[in-house]
Design a protein around this motif. Sequence first.
Motif, PDB file in Angstrom:
ATOM      1  N   SER A  87     -97.864  -7.120   9.693  1.00 55.85           N
ATOM      2  CA  SER A  87     -98.137  -8.225  10.214  1.00 55.85           C
ATOM      3  C   SER A  87     -98.272  -9.358   9.159  1.00 55.85           C
ATOM      4  O   SER A  87     -98.492  -9.465   8.001  1.00 55.85           O
ATOM      5  CB  SER A  87     -99.212  -8.386  11.233  1.00 55.85           C
ATOM      6  N   GLY A  88     -98.865 -10.562   9.619  1.00 58.27           N
ATOM      7  CA  GLY A  88     -99.375 -11.462   8.925  1.00 58.27           C
ATOM      8  C   GLY A  88    -100.380 -11.103   8.043  1.00 58.27           C
ATOM      9  O   GLY A  88    -101.074 -11.089   6.840  1.00 58.27           O
ATOM     10  N   MET A  89    -101.650 -10.473   8.764  1.00 61.28           N
ATOM     11  CA  MET A  89    -102.470  -9.813   8.264  1.00 61.28           C
ATOM     12  C   MET A  89    -102.511  -8.825   7.591  1.00 61.28           C
ATOM     13  O   MET A  89    -103.653  -8.775   6.584  1.00 61.28           O
ATOM     14  CB  MET A  89    -103.365  -9.753   9.862  1.00 61.28           C
ATOM     15  N   TYR A 112    -106.674 -19.672   8.519  1.00 59.91           N
ATOM     16  CA  TYR A 112    -106.585 -19.145  10.039  1.00 59.91           C
ATOM     17  C   TYR A 112    -107.780 -18.553  10.236  1.00 59.91           C
ATOM     18  O   TYR A 112    -108.446 -17.317   9.146  1.00 59.91           O
ATOM     19  CB  TYR A 112    -105.194 -18.195   9.955  1.00 59.91           C
ATOM     20  N   ASP A 186    -100.859 -18.948   1.700  1.00 56.62           N
ATOM     21  CA  ASP A 186    -100.196 -19.057   2.869  1.00 56.62           C
ATOM     22  C   ASP A 186     -99.493 -20.512   3.809  1.00 56.62           C
ATOM     23  O   ASP A 186     -99.611 -21.564   3.695  1.00 56.62           O
ATOM     24  CB  ASP A 186    -101.904 -18.813   3.755  1.00 56.62           C
ATOM     25  N   SER A 208     -96.938 -15.313   8.388  1.00 53.91           N
ATOM     26  CA  SER A 208     -96.782 -14.876   9.398  1.00 53.91           C
ATOM     27  C   SER A 208     -95.233 -14.695   9.869  1.00 53.91           C
ATOM     28  O   SER A 208     -95.085 -16.279  10.677  1.00 53.91           O
ATOM     29  CB  SER A 208     -98.138 -15.408  10.419  1.00 53.91           C
ATOM     30  N   THR A 210     -94.520 -13.984  12.054  1.00 52.49           N
ATOM     31  CA  THR A 210     -94.613 -14.390  13.956  1.00 52.49           C
ATOM     32  C   THR A 210     -94.280 -15.707  14.189  1.00 52.49           C
ATOM     33  O   THR A 210     -93.820 -16.009  15.312  1.00 52.49           O
ATOM     34  CB  THR A 210     -96.198 -13.464  14.103  1.00 52.49           C
ATOM     35  N   LYS A 211     -94.651 -16.762  12.737  1.00 52.48           N
ATOM     36  CA  LYS A 211     -94.278 -17.979  13.939  1.00 52.48           C
ATOM     37  C   LYS A 211     -93.565 -18.474  13.439  1.00 52.48           C
ATOM     38  O   LYS A 211     -92.028 -18.236  14.062  1.00 52.48           O
ATOM     39  CB  LYS A 211     -95.397 -18.524  13.335  1.00 52.48           C
TER      40      LYS A 211
HETATM   41  C1  LIG Z   1    -100.995 -16.006  12.409  1.00 48.15           C
HETATM   42  C2  LIG Z   1    -101.178 -16.278  11.429  1.00 48.15           C
HETATM   43  C3  LIG Z   1    -101.744 -15.303  10.906  1.00 48.15           C
HETATM   44  C4  LIG Z   1    -102.095 -14.061  10.818  1.00 48.15           C
HETATM   45  O1  LIG Z   1    -100.671 -13.702  11.100  1.00 48.15           O
HETATM   46  P1  LIG Z   1    -100.254 -12.080  12.487  1.00 48.15           P
HETATM   47  O2  LIG Z   1     -98.362 -12.234  11.689  1.00 48.15           O
HETATM   48  O3  LIG Z   1    -100.739 -13.141  13.586  1.00 48.15           O
HETATM   49  O4  LIG Z   1    -101.136 -11.222  11.357  1.00 48.15           O
HETATM   50  C5  LIG Z   1    -102.037 -16.180   9.329  1.00 48.15           C
HETATM   51  N1  LIG Z   1    -101.837 -17.420   8.962  1.00 48.15           N
HETATM   52  C6  LIG Z   1    -101.533 -18.187   9.360  1.00 48.15           C
HETATM   53  C7  LIG Z   1    -101.892 -19.736   9.160  1.00 48.15           C
HETATM   54  C8  LIG Z   1    -101.436 -17.839  11.488  1.00 48.15           C
HETATM   55  O5  LIG Z   1    -100.787 -19.039  11.858  1.00 48.15           O
END
Ligand SMILES: *Cc1c(COP(=O)(O)O)cnc(C)c1O
Length: 391
Positions: A87-89, A112, A186, A208, A210-211
């Motif tokens: 994950s991003g985290m 974040y 980030d 992340s 994910t985004k």
């Molecule tokens: C969502 C996000 C994260 C965390 O990422 P995950 O994939 O949800 O663990 C970190 N930094 C930013 C700027 C984000 O928007």
Amino acid sequence: MHAPIGPEGRAHELSPATIAVTSGRPGRVSGGPVNPPVVLSSTYVSAGPPAPGELLYTRSGTETWVPFERALADLEHAAQPALVFASGMAAIAAAMSLVPHGGRVVVPRHAYQVTLMFADDLAARAGVEVVRVDIADTAAVLAALGGTGVASLLWVESPTNPMLEIADTPALIAGAHALGVPVAVDNTFATPLGQQPLTWGADVVVHSVTKYLAGHSDVVLGAVVVNDADLHARFHTYRTLHGSIAGPWEVWLALRGLRTLALRVGRSQDTAAELARRLAVHPAVAEVRHPSLPGDPGHERAARLMTGFGSIIGLRPVGGVAAADAVVAALKLWVPATSLGGVESSLERRRRFATEAKTVPEDLLRLSVGIEDVEDLWADLSHALATLTER
Ligand SMILES: *Cc1c(COP(=O)(O)O)cnc(C)c1O
């Protein structure tokens, strides 16, 4: 196995939109697939002392990660392949491992929120001093890095979540390096299309995925990108030891999403700029933040440092928290949800989370603009704002 390759070794001369499509493809072989295969295997046939780079066991490496790691590295202009994380985290935790027990980390006061919680956890369990700064105030950030014993790490987010402050990231990196402080950025909000912090000298970039990179709100994934071979080896080892690895389907989905990154980001940031222009003159709007607006505090820097202004908008309707919640409730097309960077437009009032920074206004709505038609998005938004005067 076809060795996944970059676009014939010319990645850095090609436009990012082209790299996103071409990088990480299998080699061209008659009858071969144009896409890399998903390999579902936890282990590999192997006997005797392993050769360097030999695939042995999927926690330490699998070919399904490689094409995405190549493509993201090419987009970030990185000398090393990216490293995917669960994950991003998970990627952020890996980068934060650069901060030793008793060290000091300087973080943006708006960032974040889980990153800030992670830093606070380091303070609680590892005696780390966490200094929160206004990341847009270069002099204040550099002052926080020095003093008695320099900081162990500078953490940069720009634009910041959710306040959209723009850091002078190249100046921060130069100033931090003059003090011997490594810098992690980030780059989730900007995407590698908006800025490539490694080319400014950043030591670590995290995403992340994910985004925007995956882009369809259907996968959770992260990545770390570096130039330095030793740092790459260190984070590779970190990933293997902590087991914070990505599943094969997640990485495959992310690569599929990445192919359309330029189309999605281009469309959504054009739409965001247009919506911001309209919101700025709307009578039911108290404040709108988007770096594209000429009067925005971050406009000059964003125009100088970034390609594009991003697709997150900060909006404060007239009437405070109740009005903000009423806007969310009245919208039909925009999805009330956390997260951002998907094809669908979404929004949320950030202070609904008790953990969000108290300097974020209580009535601030964070809008993530997707790829729907701008007029449909505007009709929904202007209708929701009109209900405020009817209340
Ligand atoms: C969502 C996000 C994260 C965390 O990422 P995950 O994939 O949800 O663990 C970190 N930094 C930013 C700027 C984000 O928007």
